[in-house]
Design an enzyme around this catalytic site. Structure first.
Site, PDB file in Angstrom:
ATOM      1  N   VAL A 207      56.627 -11.533  54.364  1.00 15.92           N
ATOM      2  CA  VAL A 207      57.716 -10.627  54.750  1.00 15.92           C
ATOM      3  C   VAL A 207      57.670 -10.323  56.249  1.00 15.92           C
ATOM      4  CG1 VAL A 207      58.629  -8.293  54.376  1.00 15.92           C
ATOM      5  CG2 VAL A 207      57.903  -9.654  52.442  1.00 15.92           C
ATOM      6  N   TRP A 208      56.499 -10.421  56.857  1.00 10.93           N
ATOM      7  CA  TRP A 208      56.356 -10.213  58.294  1.00 10.93           C
ATOM      8  C   TRP A 208      57.303 -11.155  59.070  1.00 10.93           C
ATOM      9  CZ3 TRP A 208      54.077 -14.100  61.546  1.00 10.93           C
ATOM     10  CH2 TRP A 208      54.053 -13.749  62.902  1.00 10.93           C
ATOM     11  N   HIS A 209      57.580 -12.332  58.495  1.00 12.82           N
ATOM     12  CA  HIS A 209      58.412 -13.305  59.203  1.00 12.82           C
ATOM     13  C   HIS A 209      59.873 -12.886  59.304  1.00 12.82           C
ATOM     14  CE1 HIS A 209      54.913 -15.863  58.243  1.00 12.82           C
ATOM     15  NE2 HIS A 209      55.199 -16.405  59.394  1.00 12.82           N
ATOM     16  N   GLY A 210      60.316 -11.971  58.447  1.00 10.10           N
ATOM     17  CA  GLY A 210      61.711 -11.537  58.537  1.00 10.10           C
ATOM     18  C   GLY A 210      62.170 -10.861  57.264  1.00 10.10           C
TER      19      GLY A 210
ATOM     20  N   PHE B 134      59.999 -14.757  65.349  1.00  6.77           N
ATOM     21  CA  PHE B 134      59.262 -13.849  64.455  1.00  6.77           C
ATOM     22  C   PHE B 134      58.635 -12.708  65.251  1.00  6.77           C
ATOM     23  CE2 PHE B 134      58.810 -18.092  62.293  1.00  6.77           C
ATOM     24  CZ  PHE B 134      59.890 -17.887  61.467  1.00  6.77           C
TER      25      PHE B 134
END
Lengths: 338, 531
Positions: free
Chosen positions: B343-346, B531
């Protein structure tokens, strides 16, 4: 470590110098046909010796207007995606030739006046304008903050300045993909053929032929007509230059494919016409030839904007009449001279 | 600014390096200050307003860190400051990375129709500099970070080689380096090593990754219309593009830092050679894995341990091999950590699925490791040993490939379409003309290869796999010189060689640098910038 760093630096510098020099000297061997076409136009201007009608404009002009069918003093200096920027510098060069033209004809599509998208990739990259000329245009682009021509900004416009400088000086990084785009020797042969055709036809060059096309003209993409500030600047500068030389200027809009007409925005068309009329009102030597825009059947087009051989024959017959009717100086157009 | 732009290579790097050493000769602090200035210029190059964001974030975090340190003896107060600090950082991330996307999604679903949310451009490197500073705050609270002065802190956060896409640094490994006097004195060895590593990294980006990009982009643009071979080749192209792009960037960062006498941790150690997913995560984006382990996995694992302890349950390693122990002590923290990493990626659902897929892979891998058959190593013949390695590699690469489809596709439907194409259920036709003729000849002989215009891509794909599977990685090539702060995990390459500071290497790297420079004209962005 010292020998490593010295070798690395020297070899890299020497290699870059060799590649750069070779690249500049052998452009005809590896660049695409557009380069040969531009070089052909350059040579046409350098060897200009018979005063008549000099025609400047975009690829529709290059493809559609046949000087040999119009008369002995006619040359076609149309280039891909050309705008008044290219015309200005070519005309400036033409003014240095032994003789001056009796009249100049300009023709650009509405789209290219709004979006001069060939400027960096063709005009500067292929050296149609010199490094100093590119620097001058860049100053104007930055002064007028022309978003259509600013490809990258960065602080202090350094990125844009460096790009323009290196591209106009033939920095090899911008050309390397051309080196392996075709098998060795292919491009050289094609380019020499293209140069020969340009010399023979005095500038006319056909696009790949097709028996009809319903593709839409680029003008149909326009929803508004707002001339790029730099294009407007060079348009006026071109007219001023020719006024100083006392050479009358004519503008003609090349025929459009009937398939495109229903998709043209009437507001755009009117704004285009108003813009040209405005220039004609300011400059008594600038005339707009009528009809303003002829509609041709799709069957005589090769693609979205360029006429095929049949179309070109028909157009040049009609165009000669238009020129004669308007009394464009330079002779009786279309009447064979023996 | 991009590492692969001519402005950076011709002006920025030589200029910043030269002035840095000149100033360092007279005044250490002047050199530090210069590095901070050029780092801010580097960051704000395309959008000067970003300067304010970065400066604001640094001031906020430094103040929090300072206050935490001042109140270490009053744990309640320092915990409140830490919480505020974390909320501030996560709020910033949430606003730029998720909030507008989420509101847009609600809007699409028919909610909040009357509101206009506007738009916000994701500031470059926001995740990286926020993560770095969150780590600093947590460690300050834990008593593991010592405040060394504002200038040093700003330099630690902004130092341009890592600012936009990592590696994610830990203050403990960097701050001492900035405190050393030698860092500010020119060292030809480090400059030579740094330049060499940088040339390798740039080559990965411009010679390999950028050449694969058009094919990968095309594959993901029209996902339902691909021939089976085309789909496979395209997805493989993307896997290599992503690896070479990010690994290239990380090596450039490593090289740049080294030119300034600073050693960074490595981000990649031949991850596509991995024979298990656990191994893959320890070799792919290493500093992110390390960060997640330190600040996400470990605290949760610790919390679970405490919970089990309170319940009177066993905590030994052996207890992980019971189903309950496995699920609670290994699977739960893994799923939590890796899903968050995805989820950190978007904000897209595909990143959630990507995280879910990888956490599933890792759990299966752990389960196999614990519950699967254990063959005695001595009894395996050489061939079987090779075969054993080959299928493990194949399975790992395939798993990664499938996760990357989800990762790269615009929507889950696109990803599903592409997977359908890969199993021959796409609608892609072969081209006509001469290409079609060649294809039909191949078809006649039973080789269903679509002859499409990707010859260059196939060559580059081949070169890419040679680099990955046969040649040593940069950490191995510069092993003697200690390319990074990271210990090498990968086994020696099939063809092993070492960098030497001699005339031959000078010549070879000059040629590679020249090829690099000739290929940089595209100025293509790095994939991880988004990112």
């Amino acid at each position: 470590m010292r020998s490593f760093l010295i070798t690395l630096t020297l070899m890299f510098t020497a290699g870059l110098a060799c590649v750069w020099t070779w690249g500049l000297d052998h452009r005809m061997d590896y660049l695409s046909r557009d380069y040969a076409l531009l070089t052909g136009k350059d040579r046409l201007i350098d060897g200009y010796s018979q005063p008549g009608l000099a025609i400047f404009g975009d690829s529709a002009v290059m493809d559609g207007i046949q000087p040999v069918k119009l008369g002995p003093g006619v040359i076609n200096c149309g280039t891909m995606g050309s705008t008044p920027i290219e015309s200005y510098f070519l005309i400036k060069r033409l003014m240095k030739a032994a003789v001056h033209p009796k009249a100049v004809l300009l023709s650009y599509s509405a789209y290219h006046l709004v979006h001069p998208d060939f400027y960096w990739e063709n005009t500067v990259k292929f050296g149609l304008i010199s490094g100093d000329e590119a620097d001058e245009v860049l100053d104007n682009i930055l002064r007028l903050k022309d978003k259509e021509l600013i490809s990258g900004s960065g602080l202090w416009n350094l990125e844009q300045r460096l790009y323009s400088f290196l591209l106009s000086r033939g920095f090899p990084a911008y050309y390397v993909s051309s080196l392996y785009a075709d098998a060795p020797g292919v491009r050289k042969k094609e380019n020499e053929e293209a140069l020969g055709v340009i010399a023979q036809t005095r500038g006319q060059y056909y696009f790949p032929q097709q028996d009809g096309s319903k593709s839409l003209n680029a003008d149909t993409k326009l929803k508004t007509f707002v001339v790029s500030p730099v294009i407007n600047y060079y348009f006026r500068k071109t007219l001023d230059l020719l006024k100083t030389e006392n050479i009358p200027v004519y503008f003609y809009v090349m025929p459009i494919n009937e398939a495109s007409v229903p998709h043209l925005d009437p507001g755009v068309f009117k704004a285009f016409q108003d813009y040209l009329n405005g220039l004609a009102q300011e400059d008594s030597q600038f005339h707009i030839l009528s009809p303003f825009r002829t509609v041709y059947p799709w069957k005589i087009f090769s693609d979205y904007a360029h006429l095929n051989e049949k179309g070109t024959l028909r157009f040049n017959r009609e165009f000669a009449k238009i020129l004669n009717k308007a009394g464009v100086p330079g002779g009786s157009y279309g009447i064979p001279v023996h | 600014m991009l590492f692969n732009s001519i402005t950076f290579l011709v002006f920025f790097l030589p200029g910043s390096l030269l002035v840095f050493y000149l100033l360092g000769y007279f005044q250490m602090n002047a050199a530090k200050f210069w590095l901070v200035v050029v780092s801010f210029v580097f960051y704000a190059w395309w959008n000067p307003r970003l300067f304010l964001l970065l400066a604001g974030s640094i001031i906020f975090n430094y103040t929090c860190g300072y206050l935490i340190q001042k109140n270490l003896e009053r744990p309640k107060i320092s915990s409140i400051i830490l919480t505020l600090g974390l909320l501030g950082n996560l709020g910033l991330l949430f606003y730029f990375k998720y909030l507008l996307s989420l509101l847009g999604w609600f809007h699409e679903k028919g909610l909040f129709q009357n509101y206009s949310w506007g738009s916000a451009i994701l500031p470059l490197g926001i995740s990286f500099f926020t993560f770095t500073q969150i780590g600093f705050l947590i460690d300050t609270q834990g008593g593991n970070a010592r405040e060394r002065g504002f200038l040093e802190y700003v330099l630690f956060v902004t130092f341009f080689p890592h600012l936009i896409a990592g590696p994610i640094l830990h203050h403990r490994e960097i701050m001492p380096q900035f405190a050393k006097k030698e860092t500010y004195t020119h060292n030809w060895n480090n400059i030579g090593i740094g330049i060499s590593i940088f040339i390798f990294g740039l080559a990965k980006k411009v010679i390999i990754a950028d050449q694969l990009a058009p094919v990968a982009n095309d594959i993901f643009k029209h996902t339902a219309e691909k021939h089976v071979v085309e789909a496979w080749a395209g997805v493989m192209c993307y896997s290599l593009q992503l690896y070479f792009d990010f690994a290239g960037y990380s090596e450039m960062a490593l090289g740049l830092a080294r030119m300034f006498n600073v050693k960074f941790p490595a981000n990649f150690d031949s991850p596509l050679k991995s024979k298990s997913i656990i191994d893959f995560w320890q070799r792919w984006h290493i500093t992110l894995t390390r960060y997640l382990t330190l600040y996400l996995y470990n605290p949760v694992a610790l919390w679970i341990m405490r919970r089990r302890m309170n319940k009177g349950l066993a905590l030994l390693k052996a207890d992980e091999t019971t189903l309950g122990g496995f699920l609670e002590m290994l699977a739960a923290p893994t799923i939590y950590t890796i899903v968050l990493a995805g989820v950190w990626h978007g904000a897209g659902i595909q990143f959630f699925i990507y995280g879910l897929l990888h956490s599933f892979y890792i759990c299966v891998n752990h389960a196999w490791r614990m519950f699967g058959p254990k063959a005695p190593i001595s009894s395996i013949s050489r061939f079987w040993s090779w075969f054993n390695g080959a299928w493990k590699w194949g399975l790992t690469y395939l798993s990664v490939l499938i996760s990357l489809i989800v990762f790269r596709a615009k929507t889950v439907t696109d990803a599903w379409n592409l997977i359908q194409c890969m199993i021959g259920r796409g609608t892609g036709d072969s081209p006509g003309g001469a290409q079609g003729v060649v294809e039909s000849i191949l078809d006649y002989f039973g080789v269903a290869v679509p002859y499409w215009n990707y010859t260059n891509c196939l060559i580059t794909l081949g070169i890419g796999f040679i680099f990955i599977l046969v040649l040593p990685n940069v950490l191995q090539i510069f092993e003697k010189e200690g390319a990074s702060l990271t210990n090498i995990r990968s086994a020696p390459a099939v063809f092993s060689f070492q960098w030497q500071p001699n005339i031959l290497w000078g010549f070879l790297l000059a040629v590679l640098a020249l090829v690099d420079l000739l290929m940089v004209a595209g100025n293509t962005e790095f994939l991880y910038f988004r990112f």
